[in-house]
Enzyme design. Structure first.
Site, short mmCIF file in Angstrom:
data_model
loop_
_atom_site.label_atom_id
_atom_site.label_comp_id
_atom_site.label_asym_id
_atom_site.label_seq_id
_atom_site.Cartn_x
_atom_site.Cartn_y
_atom_site.Cartn_z
CG HIS A 201 47.11 45.59 47.89
ND1 HIS A 201 47.74 45.58 49.10
CD2 HIS A 201 46.16 44.65 47.95
CE1 HIS A 201 47.19 44.65 49.86
NE2 HIS A 201 46.23 44.08 49.19
NE ARG A 308 36.04 35.09 42.73
CZ ARG A 308 35.94 35.62 41.51
NH1 ARG A 308 35.44 36.83 41.36
NH2 ARG A 308 36.34 34.95 40.46
NE ARG A 345 33.32 30.86 45.13
CZ ARG A 345 34.33 31.19 44.33
NH1 ARG A 345 34.40 30.67 43.13
NH2 ARG A 345 35.25 32.05 44.72
CD GLU A 448 35.61 26.16 40.91
OE1 GLU A 448 36.13 27.19 40.49
OE2 GLU A 448 35.12 26.08 42.05
CG ASN A 471 38.71 32.52 36.58
OD1 ASN A 471 38.53 32.82 35.41
ND2 ASN A 471 38.24 33.26 37.57
NE ARG A 482 42.71 31.34 39.44
CZ ARG A 482 41.46 31.41 39.90
NH1 ARG A 482 40.76 30.29 40.09
NH2 ARG A 482 40.91 32.55 40.15
CB CYS A 519 30.69 32.85 37.64
SG CYS A 519 31.35 31.40 38.44
C1 PEP Z 1 36.64 30.34 38.62
O1 PEP Z 1 37.43 29.48 39.02
O2 PEP Z 1 36.43 30.57 37.41
C2 PEP Z 1 35.89 31.16 39.59
C3 PEP Z 1 34.94 31.98 39.21
O3 PEP Z 1 36.26 31.07 40.89
P1 PEP Z 1 37.55 31.81 41.49
O4 PEP Z 1 38.14 32.68 40.44
O5 PEP Z 1 37.06 32.55 42.68
O6 PEP Z 1 38.42 30.62 41.83
MG MG Z 2 37.37 28.87 41.08
#
Ligand code: PEP
Ligand code: MG
Length: 609
Positions: A201, A308, A345, A448, A471, A482, A519
């Site tokens: 946080h 999100r 989304r 993704e 990501n 990740r 994104c």
């Molecule tokens: C991503 O995976 O790049 C993305 C934008 O979605 P999130 O980070 O919410 O998984």
């Molecule tokens: Mg994602």
């Protein structure tokens, strides 16, 4: 003597100031037994303390300034939830009733029990919630000791010291959101903590408040002494303790260059984002709550590229938002954006984003051996058809108020697309039957998962646009969790396989005449701006605070010049080292200050002469 500490860089910038140490705030508690006749009174004392803390936290939440980061309100909610959680309050009463412990002893005993459970959790995010629990218990202990809430450790630590005129930076074992709130007035220029990870946080709030910060510097609060001069480098994740005057002077120069640069950048906010060769580039914002739309507009975003929506579903103890509540949230975001597009989304729950604490445990321990590869995002939505249609109805209804794009996370199979289209048709039918107004939406898919990138032409038949979630694309291409610190060094956006998938997706979508955006974090990382432009990307979506920096890169780039170097970049086997060196060179020369003919920042080998 000067020395350096290393931690995690969680919020960029340089802060130079004298250390204000907030000692580990664990309060020493009295341990004594209460007799049978006093037990009810002791439980009453505990209950009264809980009510006082709850009132204090609620008041703090209500009094949040309108420009306070949305995260602060969410953090206060987490603390309120922990305060009322049965595993804390119920079990503490049990220690009093069964063991006859006094309230303070019972609380600290229960904290030890829960802390061990948190330590055993595999999920990094959940493990870090232990710090929140400790802060709540400390508040309770404070009230039990003093009878009142809110003796602000930070306020106390800093009081009288500002008068000395020296700038102050904070050093603590950890900092609670409530403390940060009191600190929002600007007493401290930066902070360093012993504990915390990238998703703690503390780190989240620091980033949203744009304060240089280093967390996880382990021994910082033991090794740094009160009043030591510190340099906190939020880009490098370093803390220089007691630096010699020459180093302070050097960092002051870096800081002032950076501050001047940022002040100048702010002027770019409302400039159209066009490359030197006249290509228009759409810079959009990623948001998590409808209230974030204001910051997006303020930052000069020309729309929301990623809302999100799962953040509306989290931390609610499993009580999911109904159609009307969701509709209202989406409607507020759409109306706030004043006709600019809002990409909503559908819920991307699962993996590191659990609905709540319990379900995270269940998800991880009971159902999913590997949650990142399990029931998440569109898979979860399709497994909960009624919930999914409810969300689709809410989004369709909000579309009556502005331009809405509907984005599906983690699609990998055409069957998922077909099922979603059926769910959408049914949701529209249900709205028709109920006589409710709704609007049209453009339909898009997140790219993704490598499977989606590789078979994009088939997907594109069904979609108006795609948005590349780098990501997760990196996570799934390189098989790197990740959220796992142990393999974080292998999570590399520069990996040729990743760059090739991104380039291929952009080219394929453009050739099909479909919209394509990025994104993921790559979009907001200026080191990638030129490269993405060279790949043909004309739509970037990122945290609002990153928009001006990326805009500066866009304004300074000649995309056609870059495009001619692209095959060479994509053909490199091991781009990492060269890219890192090139990126550092740009950081030193200053992005956007390059002369037109100067080598671009990310070129992997010198361009053909
Ligand atoms: C991503 O995976 O790049 C993305 C934008 O979605 P999130 O980070 O919410 O998984
Ligand atoms: Mg994602």
């Amino acid at each position: 003597m000067s020395f350096q500490l290393f931690g995690l860089p969680v919020s960029k910038g340089v802060a130079i100031g004298r250390a204000v140490l907030v000692a580990s705030s664990r309060i020493d508690v009295a341990h004594y037994y209460v007799g049978e006749p006093e037990i009810d009174a002791e439980i009453g004392r505990l209950r009264a303390a809980r009510d006082i803390v709850a009132t204090g936290l609620t008041a703090m939440k209500e009094d949040l300034p309108t420009d306070a980061p949305a995260e602060l309100s969410a953090l206060l909610d987490v603390h309120l939830m922990l305060l009322h959680d049965e595993t804390l309050s119920g079990a503490t009463k049990h220690w009093i009733r069964e063991r006859h412990y006094n309230a303070e002893w019972a609380l600290s005993a229960q904290l030890e029990v829960l802390a061990r459970q948190f330590d055993d959790m595999e999920d990094e995010y959940l493990r870090e919630r232990k710090a929140d629990l400790e802060q709540v218990v400390e508040r309770l202990l404070g009230v039990l000791a003093r009878g009142v809430d809110g003796a602000a450790p930070l306020a106390a630590a800093s009081s009288g010291r500002e008068a000395s005129g020296d700038p102050l930076v904070l050093v603590a074992n950890d900092i609670s959101p409530a403390d940060i709130l009191q600190w929002k007035g600007g007493v401290f220029l930066g902070f360093v903590t012993d504990v915390g990870g990238k998703t703690s946080h503390t780190a989240i709030v620091a980033r949203s408040m744009d304060i240089p910060a280093v967390v996880g510097a382990r021994e910082a609060s033991r090794l740094i002494r009160q009043d030591d001069w510190l340099i906190i480098d939020g880009d490098a994740g370093t803390v220089i303790v007691d630096p010699p005057p020459s180093v302070i002077a050097e960092y002051r120069a870096i800081k002032s260059r950076r501050d001047t640069g940022r002040a100048g950048l702010a002027r770019l906010r409302y400039l159209p984002s066009v490359t030197r060769d006249g290509e228009h580039v759409e810079l959009l914002a990623n948001i998590e709550q409808p209230g974030d739309a204001a910051a997006a507009l303020e930052a000069g975003a020309v729309g929301i590229g990623l809302f999100r929506s799962e953040f509306l579903f989290m931390n609610r103890g499993g009580d999911l938002p109904g159609e009307d509540e969701q509709f209202e949230a989406y409607r507020v975001a759409v109306v706030s954006m004043k006709g600019l597009p809002v990409t909503i989304r559908t819920v991307d729950i699962g993996a590191d984003k659990a609905l709540d604490r319990m379900s995270a445990n269940e998800l991880r321990h009971e159902h999913a051996l590997n949650p990142a590869l399990g029931l998440r995002a569109i898979r979860w939505s399709l497994s909960e058809p009624a919930m999914f249609r409810q969300q689709l109805r809410a989004i369709l209804r909000a579309a009556a108020f502005g331009k809405v794009r509907l984005l599906l996370p983690m699609v990998a199979h055409l069957s998922e697309v077909r099922q979603t289209l059926e769910a959408l048709a049914r949701a529209r039918q249900q709205l028709d039957d109920a006589g409710r107004a709704y609007g049209t939406v453009e339909l898009g898919a997140m790219v993704e998962i490598p499977a989606a990138a590789l078979m994009l032409p088939a997907f594109l038949r069904y979609f108006d646009f795609v948005s590349i979630g780098t990501n997760d694309l990196i996570q799934y291409t390189l098989a790197i969790d990740r959220a796992d610190e142990a393999v974080a060094h292998l999570y590399n956006p520069w990996h040729p396989a990743v760059l090739q998938l991104v380039a291929q997706t952009i080219a394929t979508a453009r050739a099909a005449g479909k919209g394509v955006s990025v994104c993921g974090e790559m979009a907001g990382e200026p080191a990638f701006s030129e490269l993405l432009l060279a790949m043909g990307l004309r739509s970037f979506s990122m945290h609002p605070s990153q928009i001006v920096t990326v805009k500066q890169r866009v304004l300074a780039t000649d995309s056609s010049q870059w495009a001619s170097w692209l095959p060479r970049i994509l053909g490199a086997d091991d781009p990492e080292a060269q890219c890192a060196v090139a990126a550092r060179a740009v950081a030193q020369t200053g992005a956007g200050l390059r002369a037109p003919d100067e080598a671009p920042s990310l070129v992997l080998s010198s361009p053909a002469a």
